[in-house]
Design a protein around this motif. Sequence first.
Motif, PDB file in Angstrom:
ATOM      1  N   TYR A  29       0.866  -1.185   0.000  1.00 39.81           N
ATOM      2  CA  TYR A  29       0.000   0.000   0.000  1.00 39.81           C
ATOM      3  C   TYR A  29       0.895   1.225   0.000  1.00 39.81           C
ATOM      4  N   VAL A  30       1.012   1.834  -1.161  1.00 37.85           N
ATOM      5  CA  VAL A  30       1.991   2.900  -1.357  1.00 37.85           C
ATOM      6  C   VAL A  30       1.298   4.252  -1.551  1.00 37.85           C
ATOM      7  N   PRO A  31       1.998   5.345  -1.248  1.00 35.37           N
ATOM      8  CA  PRO A  31       1.427   6.674  -1.466  1.00 35.37           C
ATOM      9  C   PRO A  31       1.546   7.093  -2.927  1.00 35.37           C
ATOM     10  N   PHE A  32       0.509   7.712  -3.442  1.00 33.38           N
ATOM     11  CA  PHE A  32       0.502   8.195  -4.822  1.00 33.38           C
ATOM     12  C   PHE A  32       0.388   9.706  -4.847  1.00 33.38           C
ATOM     13  N   GLU A  33       0.927  10.276  -5.910  1.00 37.86           N
ATOM     14  CA  GLU A  33       0.867  11.706  -6.141  1.00 37.86           C
ATOM     15  C   GLU A  33       0.311  11.937  -7.542  1.00 37.86           C
ATOM     16  N   ALA A  34      -0.644  12.852  -7.659  1.00 40.89           N
ATOM     17  CA  ALA A  34      -1.217  13.200  -8.958  1.00 40.89           C
ATOM     18  C   ALA A  34      -0.328  14.238  -9.623  1.00 40.89           C
ATOM     19  N   VAL A  35      -0.092  14.055 -10.919  1.00 43.60           N
ATOM     20  CA  VAL A  35       0.736  14.993 -11.674  1.00 43.60           C
ATOM     21  C   VAL A  35      -0.024  15.400 -12.926  1.00 43.60           C
ATOM     22  N   TYR A  36      -0.093  16.709 -13.162  1.00 44.78           N
ATOM     23  CA  TYR A  36      -0.689  17.239 -14.383  1.00 44.78           C
ATOM     24  C   TYR A  36       0.423  17.944 -15.144  1.00 44.78           C
ATOM     25  N   PHE A  37       0.787  17.386 -16.304  1.00 44.04           N
ATOM     26  CA  PHE A  37       1.894  17.923 -17.093  1.00 44.04           C
ATOM     27  C   PHE A  37       1.430  19.121 -17.906  1.00 44.04           C
ATOM     28  N   ARG A  38       2.170  20.208 -17.800  1.00 44.93           N
ATOM     29  CA  ARG A  38       1.888  21.395 -18.601  1.00 44.93           C
ATOM     30  C   ARG A  38       3.212  22.120 -18.824  1.00 44.93           C
ATOM     31  N   GLU A  39       3.195  23.048 -19.745  1.00 43.82           N
ATOM     32  CA  GLU A  39       4.419  23.805 -20.012  1.00 43.82           C
ATOM     33  C   GLU A  39       4.793  24.603 -18.776  1.00 43.82           C
ATOM     34  N   GLY A  40       6.073  24.637 -18.525  1.00 45.49           N
ATOM     35  CA  GLY A  40       6.513  25.327 -17.323  1.00 45.49           C
ATOM     36  C   GLY A  40       6.538  24.370 -16.151  1.00 45.49           C
ATOM     37  N   ASP A  41       5.842  24.723 -15.101  1.00 42.11           N
ATOM     38  CA  ASP A  41       5.834  23.917 -13.885  1.00 42.11           C
ATOM     39  C   ASP A  41       4.644  22.961 -13.891  1.00 42.11           C
ATOM     40  N   ASN A  42       4.893  21.693 -13.580  1.00 37.30           N
ATOM     41  CA  ASN A  42       3.819  20.706 -13.495  1.00 37.30           C
ATOM     42  C   ASN A  42       3.062  20.876 -12.180  1.00 37.30           C
ATOM     43  N   LEU A  43       1.777  20.548 -12.203  1.00 36.15           N
ATOM     44  CA  LEU A  43       0.958  20.598 -10.994  1.00 36.15           C
ATOM     45  C   LEU A  43       1.016  19.245 -10.304  1.00 36.15           C
ATOM     46  N   ARG A  44       1.188  19.251  -8.992  1.00 39.05           N
ATOM     47  CA  ARG A  44       1.275  18.013  -8.216  1.00 39.05           C
ATOM     48  C   ARG A  44       0.350  18.106  -7.003  1.00 39.05           C
ATOM     49  N   THR A  45      -0.293  16.995  -6.696  1.00 41.13           N
ATOM     50  CA  THR A  45      -1.165  16.900  -5.529  1.00 41.13           C
ATOM     51  C   THR A  45      -1.032  15.509  -4.935  1.00 41.13           C
ATOM     52  N   TYR A  46      -0.962  15.441  -3.619  1.00 42.15           N
ATOM     53  CA  TYR A  46      -0.890  14.162  -2.924  1.00 42.15           C
ATOM     54  C   TYR A  46      -2.261  13.486  -2.977  1.00 42.15           C
ATOM     55  N   MET A  47      -2.290  12.176  -3.308  1.00 38.81           N
ATOM     56  CA  MET A  47      -3.564  11.463  -3.455  1.00 38.81           C
ATOM     57  C   MET A  47      -3.808  10.413  -2.382  1.00 38.81           C
ATOM     58  N   GLY A  48      -2.862  10.171  -1.504  1.00 44.72           N
ATOM     59  CA  GLY A  48      -3.060   9.199  -0.448  1.00 44.72           C
ATOM     60  C   GLY A  48      -2.532   7.820  -0.820  1.00 44.72           C
ATOM     61  N   TYR A  49      -2.844   6.853   0.028  1.00 44.98           N
ATOM     62  CA  TYR A  49      -2.341   5.493  -0.136  1.00 44.98           C
ATOM     63  C   TYR A  49      -3.324   4.648  -0.937  1.00 44.98           C
ATOM     64  N   ARG A  50      -2.752   3.783  -1.779  1.00 45.44           N
ATOM     65  CA  ARG A  50      -3.542   2.852  -2.582  1.00 45.44           C
ATOM     66  C   ARG A  50      -2.766   1.561  -2.751  1.00 45.44           C
ATOM     67  N   PHE A  51      -3.490   0.543  -3.179  1.00 48.74           N
ATOM     68  CA  PHE A  51      -2.866  -0.739  -3.472  1.00 48.74           C
ATOM     69  C   PHE A  51      -1.890  -0.554  -4.630  1.00 48.74           C
ATOM     70  N   PHE A  52      -0.714  -1.170  -4.544  1.00 45.38           N
ATOM     71  CA  PHE A  52       0.355  -0.979  -5.531  1.00 45.38           C
ATOM     72  C   PHE A  52      -0.093  -1.299  -6.953  1.00 45.38           C
ATOM     73  N   PHE A  53      -0.873  -2.345  -7.126  1.00 48.56           N
ATOM     74  CA  PHE A  53      -1.283  -2.783  -8.458  1.00 48.56           C
ATOM     75  C   PHE A  53      -2.565  -2.117  -8.955  1.00 48.56           C
ATOM     76  N   ALA A  54      -3.088  -1.146  -8.218  1.00 52.72           N
ATOM     77  CA  ALA A  54      -4.296  -0.421  -8.632  1.00 52.72           C
ATOM     78  C   ALA A  54      -4.067   1.083  -8.505  1.00 52.72           C
ATOM     79  N   PRO A  55      -3.233   1.651  -9.383  1.00 53.31           N
ATOM     80  CA  PRO A  55      -2.981   3.096  -9.293  1.00 53.31           C
ATOM     81  C   PRO A  55      -4.225   3.890  -9.665  1.00 53.31           C
ATOM     82  N   PRO A  56      -4.260   5.167  -9.310  1.00 59.84           N
ATOM     83  CA  PRO A  56      -5.424   5.986  -9.633  1.00 59.84           C
ATOM     84  C   PRO A  56      -5.617   6.124 -11.144  1.00 59.84           C
ATOM     85  N   ALA A  57      -6.865   6.153 -11.568  1.00 66.07           N
ATOM     86  CA  ALA A  57      -7.188   6.356 -12.986  1.00 66.07           C
ATOM     87  C   ALA A  57      -6.950   7.817 -13.351  1.00 66.07           C
ATOM     88  N   LYS A  58      -6.822   8.079 -14.640  1.00 68.92           N
ATOM     89  CA  LYS A  58      -6.560   9.441 -15.113  1.00 68.92           C
ATOM     90  C   LYS A  58      -7.685  10.405 -14.720  1.00 68.92           C
TER      91      LYS A  58
END
Length: 113
Positions: free
Chosen positions: A22-51
């Motif tokens: 059960y690992v912590p995930f971080e959401a990343v939104y790629f854009r020009e310049g600085d990417n946006l990042r948000t902590y998403m909490g813990y999830r099962f390793f083999f079931a990462p968050p959907a887009k």
Amino acid sequence: MNKKQQAAIWIGAAFVICAAVYVPFEAVYFREGDNLRTYMGYRFFFAPPAKIEVYHAIWNRSPAPPVQGYTYTALARCNSEIVTERIWVEMTAIGLVALAVTASLGSKKNQTT
């Protein structure tokens, strides 16, 4: 090594396995310049968050519905990453606590001089 020490080692190993599964995930939104990042909490390793979940975590809303075959280019920019630094800190802390508990459960031998 007595039975209490063995139990402490096994319990520590079980916690390390849980931290690896059960690992912590971080959401990343790629854009020009600085990417946006948000902590998403813990999830099962083999079931990462959907887009779509990543998009919702970043913007706090759902993407607009497609219009005339418009694809979700915004969703293509979304990704999730595992926060490996936090995993290593957790495993190190668990290991140190397990070693300390194991050492404290050692038998005290009488030493006579």
